[in-house]
Scaffold this motif. Structure first.
Motif, PDB file in Angstrom:
ATOM      1  N   UNK B  50       1.326  -0.944   0.100  1.00  0.00           N
ATOM      2  CA  UNK B  50      -0.011   0.283   0.158  1.00  0.00           C
ATOM      3  C   UNK B  50       0.794   0.962  -0.110  1.00  0.00           C
ATOM      4  N   UNK B  51       0.593   2.039  -1.329  1.00  0.00           N
ATOM      5  CA  UNK B  51       1.746   2.760  -1.557  1.00  0.00           C
ATOM      6  C   UNK B  51       3.583   2.450  -1.323  1.00  0.00           C
ATOM      7  N   UNK B  52       4.391   2.706  -0.451  1.00  0.00           N
ATOM      8  CA  UNK B  52       5.679   2.568  -0.834  1.00  0.00           C
ATOM      9  C   UNK B  52       5.624   1.465   0.346  1.00  0.00           C
ATOM     10  N   UNK B  53       4.139   1.050   1.538  1.00  0.00           N
ATOM     11  CA  UNK B  53       4.830   0.027   2.452  1.00  0.00           C
ATOM     12  C   UNK B  53       4.714  -1.520   2.086  1.00  0.00           C
ATOM     13  N   UNK B  54       5.015  -2.445   1.954  1.00  0.00           N
ATOM     14  CA  UNK B  54       5.168  -3.913   1.968  1.00  0.00           C
ATOM     15  C   UNK B  54       4.596  -4.156   3.497  1.00  0.00           C
ATOM     16  N   UNK B  55       3.119  -4.495   2.931  1.00  0.00           N
ATOM     17  CA  UNK B  55       2.141  -5.114   4.100  1.00  0.00           C
ATOM     18  C   UNK B  55       1.293  -6.527   4.685  1.00  0.00           C
ATOM     19  N   UNK B  56       1.692  -7.021   3.112  1.00  0.00           N
ATOM     20  CA  UNK B  56       1.829  -8.458   4.079  1.00  0.00           C
ATOM     21  C   UNK B  56       2.881  -9.581   2.422  1.00  0.00           C
ATOM     22  N   UNK B  57       3.121 -10.448   3.268  1.00  0.00           N
ATOM     23  CA  UNK B  57       4.227 -11.641   2.478  1.00  0.00           C
ATOM     24  C   UNK B  57       3.609 -12.930   2.726  1.00  0.00           C
TER      25      UNK B  57
END
Lengths: 111, 114
Positions: B50-57
């Motif tokens: 979400x935007x530049x944040x990697x929220x889930x892998x």
């Protein structure tokens, strides 16, 4: 692991006939989507149905959702050769922001 | 805006080499997803920004895989020390904030590891 499972795996019909594909899933959902994929291409979003909806229409597409049976169906009416593709259902995990896809139904519409 | 673009369309690499794929989402979309698809299967989720944040892998994303989305625009997916099992179609998708609009997918990058 896959949340949704489409049935049948493959379907072959004549042009003009209706095609029905089913999707069953295991855990509760907020939304269910159907996508189409032509061979070797990306997926195209067809329709989204929320958990509080029972039926949605879009052109020749009709989607139903039965949350008590944890199942959905996609009906394509008056099929055309151009409808030949793989169709996938996708459900949102009850905790995540992403959608989980089933293995798909491969539809062949014969002219 | 012409949709989600992925580059390259095809990539053949030798086992052990590193590869990097690029995805340019629809400019107004703040969410970006990477999926992997093998022949005859549905797409498998890899990661989400979400935007530049990697929220889930996903657990599928081993230490050899890394993804970035600097400045919240394009994204890159790098696979280090490729293995034959990495051969697949890598799909990128984007969506606006609300999921009700569905995902817009790119045409994918087909990776073949020889």
């Amino acid at each position: 692991s896959q949340q949704g499972e489409e049935d049948p795996q493959a379907l072959s019909i004549q042009e003009g006939e209706n095609a029905t594909m089913n999707c069953s899933y295991k855990t509760s959902i907020n939304n269910l989507q159907w996508y189409r994929q032509n061979s070797g291409r990306g997926l195209v979003h067809l329709i989204l149905i929320r958990s509080n909806e029972r039926e949605k229409h879009s052109g020749r597409l009709r989607v139903t959702l039965d949350t008590s049976k944890k199942s959905s169906s996609l009906l394509i009416t008056a099929s055309r050769a151009a409808d030949t593709a793989s169709y996938f259902c996708a459900t949102d995990a009850d905790y995540g922001q992403n959608f989980v896809f089933g293995p798909g139904t491969r539809l062949s519409v014969l002219p | 805006d012409t949709g989600v673009s992925q580059d390259p369309r095809h990539k053949i690499t030798k086992r052990g080499q590193n590869v990097t794929f690029r995805c340019d989402p629809i400019s107004e979309h703040n969410r970006l997803y990477w999926y992997r698809q093998t022949l005859g299967q549905g797409p498998e989720f890899l990661t989400y920004f979400q935007n530049e944040a990697q929220l889930e892998k996903s657990r599928l994303l081993s230490d050899r895989f890394s993804a970035e989305r600097p400045k919240g625009s394009f994204s890159t997916l790098e696979i280090q020390r490729t293995e034959q099992g990495d051969s697949a179609m890598y799909l990128c998708a984007s969506s606006p904030g609300q999921v009700v609009y569905g995902y817009t997918f790119g045409s994918g990058t087909r990776l073949t590891v020889v």
